[in-house]
Design a protein around this motif. Structure first.
Motif, PDB file in Angstrom:
ATOM      1  N   ILE A   1       7.806   2.704   5.625  1.00 16.24           N
ATOM      2  CA  ILE A   1       8.738   3.800   5.353  1.00 16.24           C
ATOM      3  C   ILE A   1       7.947   5.089   5.583  1.00 16.24           C
ATOM      4  N   MET A   2       8.366   5.888   6.557  1.00 17.16           N
ATOM      5  CA  MET A   2       7.555   7.010   7.030  1.00 17.16           C
ATOM      6  C   MET A   2       8.247   8.361   6.819  1.00 17.16           C
ATOM      7  N   ASP A   3       7.594   9.214   6.029  1.00 19.98           N
ATOM      8  CA  ASP A   3       8.045  10.602   5.937  1.00 19.98           C
ATOM      9  C   ASP A   3       7.546  11.339   7.180  1.00 19.98           C
ATOM     10  N   LEU A   4       8.285  12.330   7.647  1.00 21.50           N
ATOM     11  CA  LEU A   4       7.876  13.036   8.856  1.00 21.50           C
ATOM     12  C   LEU A   4       6.877  14.146   8.567  1.00 21.50           C
ATOM     13  N   LYS A   5       7.103  14.888   7.493  1.00 21.50           N
ATOM     14  CA  LYS A   5       6.246  16.033   7.193  1.00 21.50           C
ATOM     15  C   LYS A   5       5.178  15.640   6.180  1.00 21.50           C
ATOM     16  N   MET A   6       3.977  15.353   6.675  1.00 15.92           N
ATOM     17  CA  MET A   6       2.841  15.013   5.821  1.00 15.92           C
ATOM     18  C   MET A   6       1.624  15.799   6.297  1.00 15.92           C
ATOM     19  N   PRO A   7       0.667  16.073   5.407  1.00 12.71           N
ATOM     20  CA  PRO A   7      -0.532  16.826   5.807  1.00 12.71           C
ATOM     21  C   PRO A   7      -1.487  15.987   6.661  1.00 12.71           C
ATOM     22  N   LEU A   8      -2.407  16.648   7.323  1.00 12.65           N
ATOM     23  CA  LEU A   8      -3.470  16.059   8.137  1.00 12.65           C
ATOM     24  C   LEU A   8      -2.934  15.390   9.400  1.00 12.65           C
ATOM     25  N   LEU A   9      -2.082  14.412   9.231  1.00 14.96           N
ATOM     26  CA  LEU A   9      -1.431  13.773  10.383  1.00 14.96           C
ATOM     27  C   LEU A   9       0.004  13.469   9.977  1.00 14.96           C
ATOM     28  N   ASN A  10       0.962  14.097  10.664  1.00 13.37           N
ATOM     29  CA  ASN A  10       2.351  13.941  10.247  1.00 13.37           C
ATOM     30  C   ASN A  10       2.936  12.591  10.664  1.00 13.37           C
ATOM     31  N   GLY A  11       4.136  12.322  10.173  1.00  7.92           N
ATOM     32  CA  GLY A  11       4.757  11.030  10.412  1.00  7.92           C
ATOM     33  C   GLY A  11       5.153  10.779  11.851  1.00  7.92           C
ATOM     34  N   VAL A  12       5.455  11.848  12.582  1.00  9.24           N
ATOM     35  CA  VAL A  12       5.828  11.686  13.985  1.00  9.24           C
ATOM     36  C   VAL A  12       4.634  11.181  14.793  1.00  9.24           C
ATOM     37  N   GLU A  13       3.489  11.867  14.642  1.00 11.79           N
ATOM     38  CA  GLU A  13       2.298  11.462  15.386  1.00 11.79           C
ATOM     39  C   GLU A  13       1.788  10.100  14.920  1.00 11.79           C
ATOM     40  N   ALA A  14       1.879   9.849  13.615  1.00 18.30           N
ATOM     41  CA  ALA A  14       1.452   8.550  13.085  1.00 18.30           C
ATOM     42  C   ALA A  14       2.310   7.424  13.679  1.00 18.30           C
ATOM     43  N   THR A  15       3.614   7.656  13.788  1.00 18.17           N
ATOM     44  CA  THR A  15       4.516   6.655  14.371  1.00 18.17           C
ATOM     45  C   THR A  15       4.170   6.401  15.826  1.00 18.17           C
TER      46      THR A  15
ATOM     47  N   TYR B   1       0.853  -1.199   0.000  1.00 16.63           N
ATOM     48  CA  TYR B   1       0.000   0.000   0.000  1.00 16.63           C
ATOM     49  C   TYR B   1       0.884   1.243   0.000  1.00 16.63           C
ATOM     50  N   GLU B   2       0.323   2.340  -0.526  1.00 20.63           N
ATOM     51  CA  GLU B   2       0.986   3.641  -0.495  1.00 20.63           C
ATOM     52  C   GLU B   2      -0.007   4.682   0.001  1.00 20.63           C
ATOM     53  N   VAL B   3       0.463   5.609   0.823  1.00 19.30           N
ATOM     54  CA  VAL B   3      -0.410   6.661   1.359  1.00 19.30           C
ATOM     55  C   VAL B   3       0.326   7.991   1.319  1.00 19.30           C
ATOM     56  N   SER B   4      -0.458   9.082   1.396  1.00 22.66           N
ATOM     57  CA  SER B   4       0.128  10.419   1.334  1.00 22.66           C
ATOM     58  C   SER B   4      -0.003  11.190   2.642  1.00 22.66           C
ATOM     59  N   ASN B   5      -0.641  10.576   3.650  1.00 21.15           N
ATOM     60  CA  ASN B   5      -0.704  11.215   4.967  1.00 21.15           C
ATOM     61  C   ASN B   5      -0.984  10.175   6.049  1.00 21.15           C
ATOM     62  N   GLY B   6      -0.804  10.604   7.297  1.00 23.31           N
ATOM     63  CA  GLY B   6      -0.953   9.686   8.414  1.00 23.31           C
ATOM     64  C   GLY B   6      -2.359   9.160   8.601  1.00 23.31           C
ATOM     65  N   ASN B   7      -3.361   9.977   8.275  1.00 22.49           N
ATOM     66  CA  ASN B   7      -4.749   9.531   8.419  1.00 22.49           C
ATOM     67  C   ASN B   7      -5.058   8.368   7.489  1.00 22.49           C
ATOM     68  N   GLU B   8      -4.597   8.462   6.254  1.00 18.39           N
ATOM     69  CA  GLU B   8      -4.794   7.363   5.295  1.00 18.39           C
ATOM     70  C   GLU B   8      -4.109   6.092   5.801  1.00 18.39           C
ATOM     71  N   LEU B   9      -2.948   6.270   6.345  1.00 19.63           N
ATOM     72  CA  LEU B   9      -2.176   5.135   6.851  1.00 19.63           C
ATOM     73  C   LEU B   9      -2.906   4.430   7.991  1.00 19.63           C
ATOM     74  N   LEU B  10      -3.370   5.206   8.972  1.00 22.37           N
ATOM     75  CA  LEU B  10      -4.051   4.603  10.121  1.00 22.37           C
ATOM     76  C   LEU B  10      -5.380   3.968   9.710  1.00 22.37           C
ATOM     77  N   SER B  11      -6.072   4.583   8.772  1.00 22.04           N
ATOM     78  CA  SER B  11      -7.336   4.009   8.283  1.00 22.04           C
ATOM     79  C   SER B  11      -7.086   2.646   7.652  1.00 22.04           C
ATOM     80  N   PHE B  12      -6.021   2.548   6.861  1.00 16.73           N
ATOM     81  CA  PHE B  12      -5.694   1.270   6.232  1.00 16.73           C
ATOM     82  C   PHE B  12      -5.372   0.212   7.284  1.00 16.73           C
ATOM     83  N   LEU B  13      -4.553   0.574   8.267  1.00 13.50           N
ATOM     84  CA  LEU B  13      -4.147  -0.388   9.287  1.00 13.50           C
ATOM     85  C   LEU B  13      -5.332  -0.881  10.108  1.00 13.50           C
ATOM     86  N   LYS B  14      -6.284   0.002  10.354  1.00 12.92           N
ATOM     87  CA  LYS B  14      -7.452  -0.372  11.155  1.00 12.92           C
ATOM     88  C   LYS B  14      -8.438  -1.233  10.375  1.00 12.92           C
TER      89      LYS B  14
END
Length: 225
Positions: free
Chosen positions: A57-71, A34-47
């Motif tokens: 592979i996590m970028d830190l600066k992403m919109p809506l929910l950044n990589g730090v908070e997503a991690t 899977y590929e995502v462009s922000n942390g919200n998309e990532l967490l939705s997929f995982l759930k």
């Protein structure tokens, strides 16, 4: 297929993300699920998905929910998933923050393709991979105050064998490599590692390494990284 490293790429720079995807898909033992462009998309997929990645592979600066908070959320809700930070930021404070919340590795975006692939394999097989810059940051203790590791630890609480195993873990050796060096079975090494995690109250091997270095149980200069 079952032996492949399942991965998710999280980065809002589409061209960069597609380049990484193209690079990694060439590796026979890696599968991008899977590929995502922000942390919200990532967490939705995982759930919602029944298939979880081994590594993100996590970028830190992403919109809506950044990589730090997503991690931070992933480490709490999906602790078996390993996060490799891949970012343009190489300052000590960014490195320290990501390691303190459980990142298994930290790479800057000017890293070579070979180094990235090597890091992915190390994280998959050993649970973490810290380069010299990251190890230096850990040793200097530049961690956020709210997440600082305990500073007091009775070294005598560890057996001599546990100290030997911890030293080799910090040298980023695999379970099999440690077993071969100490003439033990891999199962015995796993037992020592589990005891170390319990005694140091570390969530994972990466946390154990941070704990060992910050509490000077292991001296960084003695590690042949």
């Amino acid at each position: 297929m079952n032996n492949k490293i399942k991965m998710i790429l999280a980065d809002d720079e589409v061209l960069f993300r597609k380049g990484i995807s193209f690079l990694l898909q060439k590796e026979k033992n890696i599968e991008i699920i899977y590929e995502v462009s922000n942390g919200n998309e990532l967490l939705s997929f995982l759930k919602e998905s029944t298939i979880h990645p081994d590594i993100i592979i996590m970028d830190l600066k992403m919109p809506l929910l950044n990589g730090v908070e997503a991690t931070r959320i992933i480490q709490n809700d999906f602790p078996k998933i390993k996060v490799i930070a891949l970012t343009s930021y190489d300052s000590k404070s960014f490195i320290a923050n990501m390691i303190s919340i459980g990142a298994a590795s930290y790479l800057v975006k000017n890293t070579t393709p070979a180094e990235m692939i090597f890091t992915i394999n190390e994280v998959f097989h050993k649970g973490f991979h810290y380069n010299e810059n990251v190890l230096q940051v850990i040793q200097e203790g530049i961690m956020p105050a709210s997440t600082k590791f305990k500073s007091s630890f009775e070294e005598d609480y560890l057996t001599n064998r546990e100290k030997e195993v911890m030293q080799l873990i910090c040298k980023q050796m695999s379970t099999q490599e440690i077993a071969d060096k100490l003439f033990l079975s891999p199962r015995t090494v796993e037992g020592h590692r589990n005891n170390l995690l319990l005694k140091t109250e570390s969530k994972n091997v990466a946390g154990l390494v941070v704990y060992a270095i910050q509490n000077k149980i292991i001296i960084l200069d003695n590690l042949s990284i």
